[in-house]
Design an enzyme around this catalytic site. Structure first.
Site, PDB file in Angstrom:
ATOM      1  N   ALA A  63     -24.504  26.121 -60.745  1.00 32.17           N
ATOM      2  CA  ALA A  63     -23.821  27.264 -61.358  1.00 32.17           C
ATOM      3  C   ALA A  63     -23.130  26.778 -62.624  1.00 32.17           C
ATOM      4  CB  ALA A  63     -22.778  27.816 -60.381  1.00 32.17           C
ATOM      5  N   GLU A 110     -29.932  25.172 -54.232  1.00 30.35           N
ATOM      6  CA  GLU A 110     -29.929  26.361 -53.358  1.00 30.35           C
ATOM      7  C   GLU A 110     -30.999  27.341 -53.800  1.00 30.35           C
ATOM      8  OE1 GLU A 110     -25.640  26.736 -53.992  1.00 30.35           O
ATOM      9  OE2 GLU A 110     -25.476  27.056 -51.835  1.00 30.35           O
ATOM     10  N   GLU A 130     -21.046  20.175 -54.858  1.00 28.47           N
ATOM     11  CA  GLU A 130     -19.938  21.129 -54.983  1.00 28.47           C
ATOM     12  C   GLU A 130     -18.595  20.539 -54.522  1.00 28.47           C
ATOM     13  OE1 GLU A 130     -22.935  21.814 -53.922  1.00 28.47           O
ATOM     14  OE2 GLU A 130     -23.578  23.809 -54.532  1.00 28.47           O
TER      15      GLU A 130
HETATM   16  N1  T1G Z   1     -21.841  24.011 -65.673  1.00 20.51           N
HETATM   17  C1  T1G Z   1     -21.436  24.032 -66.961  1.00 20.51           C
HETATM   18  N2  T1G Z   1     -21.576  22.999 -67.815  1.00 20.51           N
HETATM   19  C2  T1G Z   1     -22.162  21.882 -67.330  1.00 20.51           C
HETATM   20  C3  T1G Z   1     -22.607  21.780 -65.995  1.00 20.51           C
HETATM   21  C4  T1G Z   1     -22.429  22.916 -65.154  1.00 20.51           C
HETATM   22  N3  T1G Z   1     -22.846  22.932 -63.898  1.00 20.51           N
HETATM   23  N4  T1G Z   1     -23.129  20.535 -65.831  1.00 20.51           N
HETATM   24  C5  T1G Z   1     -23.016  19.906 -67.014  1.00 20.51           C
HETATM   25  N5  T1G Z   1     -22.440  20.714 -67.908  1.00 20.51           N
HETATM   26  C6  T1G Z   1     -22.185  20.402 -69.328  1.00 20.51           C
HETATM   27  C7  T1G Z   1     -21.201  19.274 -69.478  1.00 20.51           C
HETATM   28  O1  T1G Z   1     -19.876  19.773 -69.432  1.00 20.51           O
HETATM   29  C8  T1G Z   1     -21.585  18.723 -70.841  1.00 20.51           C
HETATM   30  O2  T1G Z   1     -21.058  19.637 -71.809  1.00 20.51           O
HETATM   31  C9  T1G Z   1     -23.101  18.895 -70.874  1.00 20.51           C
HETATM   32  O3  T1G Z   1     -23.398  19.913 -69.904  1.00 20.51           O
HETATM   33  C10 T1G Z   1     -23.844  17.619 -70.496  1.00 20.51           C
HETATM   34  O4  T1G Z   1     -23.302  17.214 -69.240  1.00 20.51           O
HETATM   35  C11 T1G Z   1     -23.530  28.119 -56.523  1.00 20.51           C
HETATM   36  C12 T1G Z   1     -21.094  27.084 -56.921  1.00 20.51           C
HETATM   37  C13 T1G Z   1     -26.249  17.533 -64.400  1.00 20.51           C
HETATM   38  C14 T1G Z   1     -25.936  15.139 -63.714  1.00 20.51           C
HETATM   39  O5  T1G Z   1     -21.706  20.001 -60.052  1.00 20.51           O
HETATM   40  O6  T1G Z   1     -23.390  16.442 -62.527  1.00 20.51           O
HETATM   41  O7  T1G Z   1     -23.603  25.213 -58.291  1.00 20.51           O
HETATM   42  O8  T1G Z   1     -19.521  18.051 -73.014  1.00 20.51           O
HETATM   43  O9  T1G Z   1     -22.552  14.965 -70.073  1.00 20.51           O
HETATM   44  O10 T1G Z   1     -24.511  12.859 -68.080  1.00 20.51           O
HETATM   45  O11 T1G Z   1     -23.153  26.734 -54.661  1.00 20.51           O
HETATM   46  O12 T1G Z   1     -23.756  17.195 -65.915  1.00 20.51           O
HETATM   47  O13 T1G Z   1     -21.827  18.443 -73.867  1.00 20.51           O
HETATM   48  O14 T1G Z   1     -20.106  20.278 -73.981  1.00 20.51           O
HETATM   49  O15 T1G Z   1     -22.591  15.509 -67.583  1.00 20.51           O
HETATM   50  O16 T1G Z   1     -26.778  13.974 -68.431  1.00 20.51           O
HETATM   51  C15 T1G Z   1     -22.850  22.283 -59.060  1.00 20.51           C
HETATM   52  C16 T1G Z   1     -22.464  19.059 -62.615  1.00 20.51           C
HETATM   53  C17 T1G Z   1     -22.045  23.341 -59.734  1.00 20.51           C
HETATM   54  C18 T1G Z   1     -23.477  19.500 -61.563  1.00 20.51           C
HETATM   55  C19 T1G Z   1     -26.079  15.745 -66.123  1.00 20.51           C
HETATM   56  N6  T1G Z   1     -23.440  21.402 -60.043  1.00 20.51           N
HETATM   57  N7  T1G Z   1     -23.105  18.356 -63.706  1.00 20.51           N
HETATM   58  O17 T1G Z   1     -25.335  14.609 -66.486  1.00 20.51           O
HETATM   59  O18 T1G Z   1     -24.745  15.214 -68.884  1.00 20.51           O
HETATM   60  S1  T1G Z   1     -21.225  24.385 -58.566  1.00 20.51           S
HETATM   61  C20 T1G Z   1     -22.776  20.310 -60.496  1.00 20.51           C
HETATM   62  C21 T1G Z   1     -23.494  17.055 -63.568  1.00 20.51           C
HETATM   63  C22 T1G Z   1     -22.489  25.268 -57.864  1.00 20.51           C
HETATM   64  C23 T1G Z   1     -23.321  26.686 -56.069  1.00 20.51           C
HETATM   65  C24 T1G Z   1     -22.120  26.061 -56.654  1.00 20.51           C
HETATM   66  C25 T1G Z   1     -24.069  16.403 -64.791  1.00 20.51           C
HETATM   67  C26 T1G Z   1     -25.588  16.218 -64.732  1.00 20.51           C
HETATM   68  P1  T1G Z   1     -20.605  19.060 -73.254  1.00 20.51           P
HETATM   69  P2  T1G Z   1     -23.203  15.644 -68.916  1.00 20.51           P
HETATM   70  P3  T1G Z   1     -25.380  14.063 -67.999  1.00 20.51           P
END
Ligand code: T1G
Length: 710
Positions: A63, A110, A130
């Site tokens: 998300a 999911e 999450e």
């Molecule tokens: N939402 C918004 N922005 C995100 C994002 C996300 N999920 N993931 C990364 N970004 C942005 C980050 O802030 C950065 O922005 C850019 O993308 C590059 O990220 C419904 C509710 C995928 C392994 O927790 O683990 O789904 O600084 O530097 O090192 O049940 O990003 O460039 O402006 O980290 O290559 C669950 C979180 C969400 C994944 C990539 N998902 N992200 O790593 O790049 S909750 C997560 C990561 C959810 C559901 C629930 C990593 C990555 P900027 P980065 P990276």
């Protein structure tokens, strides 16, 4: 549907491609686009199957975390969006295949679980991270994953949140086929042919929500849940979400799917609005925000770093050399004598061997890394190094002499970095002809493990050296935070009052072990006394001796640790400090320390009293906050959130509190200021409130708002 989701048809297979760089987050418009694609292909008689794939470097990574703030602030309601999409995927009459590369995380996984099948590149990862954001999977992942992968794997993934390799996912039935090949093209081709196969084989196609074979009975599952709860309490001490995730997964065993998803939604909502989740989401974005340096734009050219050289093979120098080798950068490691070099190199080997024993590295990996490290006592090769890192004893005269040497040797354009933990980069740079190439790279011990790297900008440091250092931090898998050149920079400058107050509390009558207990229960990895014993009490003693300006005349100075040093009690390295240490490094309270405290307090006329847990906590944590505020107003840190990241990654501050500055915001700066003023009236000089703290508190502001105003 818009430009976030692209539709195409390959060999009669409808392809739904999410195009929302950089990570294909499920931002507004993406779920709608996927739903539109599934509906269009569902009614298109020329399409016999559907593939869902991510454009660019990854599948859907979850998300859009930026949306959560809008939900918790009431700006928007959490719509059924993603859940409707997942239901449409699962109820499609045509087979739907998720094609995974990069990371299928959170809502991404999911969504893939809603598809009938999943294929993946071997390099892909899947996960439900999450809980690292203080929430739980909120799109039925806690209900489908146990049905797909079995209870144990689902509990491990949902409660701990760590990524799982594609191969491991395939072993557990999460992925149906691993696709050979390294990139998107092979993945798409593999997924299309797999989808065509499934279409030809005919339905019904498996729906994860209807699988039952992998679910144990509640009685069979009870011990598994008990063990999972114990593991979560041990590995994620103080975190609420892991335990909540286990509660949700438990519903997959005790309730029908239709009831389980309702319970999941209730638990998700409870977590989303928790302070822990706000703190962890703050930490997530803060860790990425540190890369942004206002006066050094992202497109600033960086210098190429193809090789490195480290001076000093002690604990720090050896760890730094390992960090470079682990990043695949050849590194020379110089010591003055062969004996010291052999000792340092032996420590490096021992560290690697321990990682092999723990299964973190393979023997082949270690051999490749060791081949990148060249131990030497001479200067040969230093003239070719792109960066030279000084890691000698923390003594200014010695550092200046070393920088004089490398100034004569290093090629033009080489970066000259000091690993100093407190000393002035400007003074060190003054011993060279190229202060613009000099910068601080303050690693934290052990340097091959700790992720924090304080990047200390000197007055003359050029912008491209700053930009190169920030990029290099990422190559070294460090979190690089730019800080200013004040004594102790940011982390140690704040740690000084933190540990000073802990000593004062002990001198005023608090038992050292009580001080440590309070901070441990707050969530700190270790209490301040135990940390002092770990780092070595003689380090602080030397700083107090070498920097008398830290304790101007008339100000109260801590006495306890100087007394412990005079007793030869430097901490763990002498088997005694604040505690006495067993052979197994176990900590034991020691009456000798209590006697010393009574003596020191009596000699200094320090009144003894009962001290509450709350005072202990507030005295040490608000000492951090007050100093942090001073650092911000003096301009030695760019943001309060940078300070939080320094404390989360360098000092074991509990991540579920967001860092010292975020924690102060959650308490309320008015309350924090009131306590600081109370301590100021009781303890004088050291507790003068920082003007920024006063200003923000008096205007009902927060450090987070101050950051946003910059
Ligand atoms: N939402 C918004 N922005 C995100 C994002 C996300 N999920 N993931 C990364 N970004 C942005 C980050 O802030 C950065 O922005 C850019 O993308 C590059 O990220 C419904 C509710 C995928 C392994 O927790 O683990 O789904 O600084 O530097 O090192 O049940 O990003 O460039 O402006 O980290 O290559 C669950 C979180 C969400 C994944 C990539 N998902 N992200 O790593 O790049 S909750 C997560 C990561 C959810 C559901 C629930 C990593 C990555 P900027 P980065 P990276």
């Amino acid at each position: 549907m818009g430009d976030l989701v692209r539709l195409s048809v390959e060999d009669g297979v409808g392809v739904v491609t999410v195009e929302n760089p950089p990570v294909n987050a499920l931002s507004p418009g993406v779920p709608e686009g996927i739903l539109d694609g599934v509906q269009r292909f569902g009614s298109d008689e020329n399409v016999r199957a559907i593939v869902l794939i991510g454009g660019g470097r990854t599948f859907i990574a979850g998300a859009d975390i930026k949306e959560f703030g809008k939900i918790t602030s009431g700006e928007k309601r959490r719509g059924p969006g993603l859940i409707s999409v997942i239901e449409a995927l699962e109820n499609s009459s045509k087979p739907v295949v998720a094609a995974i590369h990069g990371t299928a995380f959170g809502g991404g996984l999911e969504t893939a679980q809603g598809c009938h099948y999943r294929v993946a590149l071997r390099s892909a990862q899947v996960g439900q991270p999450e809980v690292k954001l203080g929430i739980i999977p909120g799109a039925h992942g806690t209900q489908r994953l146990p049905r797909l992968a079995g209870l144990s794997k689902a509990l491990e993934m949902c409660a701990l949140g760590d990524p799982v390799s594609a191969a491991d996912a395939a072993d557990h039935g999460i992925v149906d086929r691993l696709i050979d090949g390294s990139g998107y093209t092979e993945l798409l081709a593999g997924a299309v042919s797999f989808a065509a196969e499934k279409a030809a084989a005919g339905g019904p196609h498996p729906k994860a929500s209807e699988l039952t074979d992998n679910l144990p009975t509640p009685d069979e599952a009870a011990p598994v849940f008990a063990a999972a709860r114990e593991l979560a309490k041990a590995k994620r001490r103080g975190f609420m979400a892991p335990l909540k995730a286990i509660d949700a997964v438990e519903c997959a065993v005790t309730l029908p799917f239709s009831e389980g998803i309702k319970r999941e939604a209730e638990i998700f909502q409870e977590c989303l609005f928790s302070t822990q989740s706000k703190a962890l989401i703050h930490a997530f974005f803060s860790e990425r925000r540190v890369r942004k340096v206002p006066d050094v734009p992202k497109e600033t050219a960086t210098r190429e770093i193809r090789s490195a050289a480290v001076i000093g093979a002690g604990t720090m120098g050896g760890g730094i050399a390992m960090a470079y080798a682990n990043a695949g950068i050849p590194v020379r490691l110089k010591e003055v004598t062969q004996e010291a070099l052999d000792c340092g190199y032996a420590t490096i080997r021992k560290n690697y061997e321990r990682s092999v024993r723990r299964g973190r590295f393979t023997p082949e990996y270690v051999q490749q890394r060791l081949a990148l490290i060249t131990p030497q006592t001479g200067w040969d090769g230093f003239e070719a190094a792109d960066i030279i890192v000084e890691a000698v004893f923390e003594n200014m005269a010695l550092k200046k002499a070393v920088f004089g040497d490398i100034d004569r040797l290093a090629r033009p354009g080489a970066i000259l970095a000091s690993n100093t933990s407190t000393l002035s980069i400007d003074e060190i740079a003054s011993s060279t002809s190229r202060p613009q190439d000099v910068i601080g790279h303050h690693f934290f011990s052990p340097a091959n493990v700790m992720r924090l790297l304080e990047i200390v900008r000197g007055a003359a440091t050029s912008k491209d050296v700053v930009a190169t250092s920030m990029a290099l931090a990422r190559r070294l898998r460090k979190v690089g935070v730019l800080v200013g050149n004040c004594h102790g920079f940011v982390g140690n400058r704040m740690f000084h009052p933190y540990r000073r107050e802990a000593q004062f509390l002990a001198e005023e009558g608090a038992r050292p072990a009580e001080v440590d207990r309070v901070l441990y229960e707050f969530g700190a990895a270790m209490g301040p006394m135990a940390v002092g014993d770990l780092a070595g009490l003689d380090v602080g003693m030397r700083v107090r001796k070498e920097a008398p300006h830290l304790y101007p005349p008339g100000t109260r100075r801590p006495l306890a640790e100087d007394a412990l040093c005079e007793m030869g009690r430097y901490g763990q390295k002498t088997k005694a400090g604040w505690y006495r240490y067993g052979q197994d490094r176990s900590r034991h309270e020691d009456p000798e320390v209590d006697a010393m405290l009574k003596r020191v307090a009596a000699e200094a006329g320090i009144e003894q009293r009962e001290i509450s847990d709350q005072e202990i906590l507030d005295r040490v944590v608000y000492a951090l906050v007050n100093e942090g505020a001073r650092i911000l107003e003096e301009g030695f840190a760019l943001r309060a959130s940078d300070i939080d990241i320094i404390y989360l990654y360098g000092y074991g501050f509990p991540a579920f509190r967001g860092g010292p500055m975020f924690y102060a915001d959650t308490v309320g700066l008015g309350k924090v200021l009131a306590r600081v003023e109370e301590f100021h009236s009781q303890h004088g000089h050291w507790w003068r409130p920082a003007s920024l703290l006063k200003e923000l508190a008096e205007n009902r502001g927060t450090f987070s708002e101050w950051d946003r105003s910059r």
